[in-house]
Write an enzyme that holds these catalytic residues in place. Structure first.
Site, PDB file in Angstrom:
ATOM      1  N   HIS A  43     -21.229 -21.033  23.139  1.00  0.00           N
ATOM      2  CA  HIS A  43     -21.955 -19.980  23.862  1.00  0.00           C
ATOM      3  C   HIS A  43     -21.882 -18.688  23.053  1.00  0.00           C
ATOM      4  CE1 HIS A  43     -21.464 -16.515  26.764  1.00  0.00           C
ATOM      5  NE2 HIS A  43     -22.719 -16.883  26.987  1.00  0.00           N
ATOM      6  N   HIS A 120     -25.087  -9.522  21.185  1.00  0.00           N
ATOM      7  CA  HIS A 120     -24.483  -9.754  22.499  1.00  0.00           C
ATOM      8  C   HIS A 120     -23.840  -8.434  22.911  1.00  0.00           C
ATOM      9  CE1 HIS A 120     -21.329 -11.665  25.322  1.00  0.00           C
ATOM     10  NE2 HIS A 120     -22.486 -11.578  25.956  1.00  0.00           N
TER      11      HIS A 120
END
Length: 321
Positions: A43, A120
């Site tokens: 992830h 992110h």
């Protein structure tokens, strides 16, 4: 680049065991379509190389961006430690057996015209083109391994930048790319020399390029507690799996209340103590075509436990039928 686990004896064992796990599957499993196999994924794959000096992503709230400008010495370190989900670099992740890569692509506001990064909450030091080249070089040394590249997010991407990225993908991977169609088996992929499935979450680009597959559904629970995440995943299974490649994410997610009451912690310190419970859930899963079956399972902090090996071993359950 890599973290502490990359120098451990357990990491070296994972590399020896899992670097070519697809080619080492029992021959019966070579006939199973990829969406019915059990495949380990990471992830937010690229967060091992987030840039500590990076501005906050333009997709984050205006309040967070303002705080980053007014109180950068407080805000940026806090955001950084809750953004890192991986410590192994891309080659190390592939070496330990990861075959689904979660690649969140972005063009930084004010950045160089063709320099694409990953993101992110903040942006990476690594460039997309360099990372894709690194993956290609790894695949050349592992000619029977197959990777699924999930290109998503696309912050700040114009149509011209999408075309530039797709052209990079085609040039770098060439004949390794598996064209869109029915989900293939490993034997079919090997027969054609295909090693790369690219899912791309931009419908216009997918419609223009047969080398791109539609976005892969990701079951994201957005939960702090392990029990709540498992309950969410079990609910998704009860509804039924999609008849395509899909991901069950065992990644925990902090919320504002948790963050403000655990200022000295990080995503890593939150996640690692909870991995045994998540691992127990993983070991109970079964791949295959059934409505409650799993396919790709993605997690955080790859290499910190036996997650990858446990996901791969689930394929043995297919031999019982």
């Amino acid at each position: 680049m890599g973290g502490r686990v990359s120098t451990s004896s357990s990491f070296q064992h994972l590399c020896r065991t899992n670097a070519d796990w697809m080619s080492q599957l029992r021959p019966q499993l070579w006939e199973v379509p990829l969406h019915h196999l059990s495949i380990p994924g990471s992830h937010d794959t690229m967060t091992y190389c987030l840039n500590k000096k990076s501005p906050i992503s333009q997709k984050e709230s205006q309040l967070l961006q303002l705080l980053s400008k007014v109180l950068p010495f407080i805000t940026r370190p806090l955001v950084f430690k809750w953004s890192v989900t991986q410590v192994l670099n891309i080659t190390e992740q592939l070496d330990v057996g990861v075959r689904y890569l979660d690649l969140r692509v972005a063009h930084m506001a004010g950045g160089s015209e063709k320099n694409l990064h990953f993101v992110h909450m903040v942006y990476t030091t690594a460039l997309v083109e360099d990372t894709l080249t690194e993956i290609s070089e790894w695949l050349k040394n592992h000619p029977q391994e197959v990777v699924i590249l999930a290109c998503r997010n696309f912050e700040g991407m114009t149509e011209d930048l999408h075309e530039y990225l797709v052209s990079c993908i085609k040039i770098i991977f060439g004949d390794m790319l598996c064209p869109r169609g029915e989900v293939p088996t490993l034997r079919q992929l090997w027969a054609c020399g295909h090693q790369v499935v690219v899912s791309y979450e931009d419908e216009g680009s997918v419609s223009r390029h047969r080398e791109l597959w539609p976005g892969i559904p990701y079951w994201w629970g957005n939960k702090v507690k392990t029990s709540d995440l498992i309950q969410y995943l079990e609910f998704k299974k009860s509804v039924g799996r999609p008849d395509q490649l899909f991901v069950a994410g065992i990644n925990l997610t902090e919320n504002l209340v948790y963050l403000l009451t655990h200022l000295s912690e990080s995503l890593q310190t939150m996640t690692l103590p909870r991995l045994p419970c998540l691992e127990a859930w993983v070991r109970e899963q079964c791949p295959g075509p059934g409505s409650r079956c799993t396919n790709i399972i993605a997690g955080d902090f790859i290499g910190a436990d036996d997650f990858v090996s446990n996901v791969i071993r689930l394929n043995d359950k297919l031999l019982r039928f």
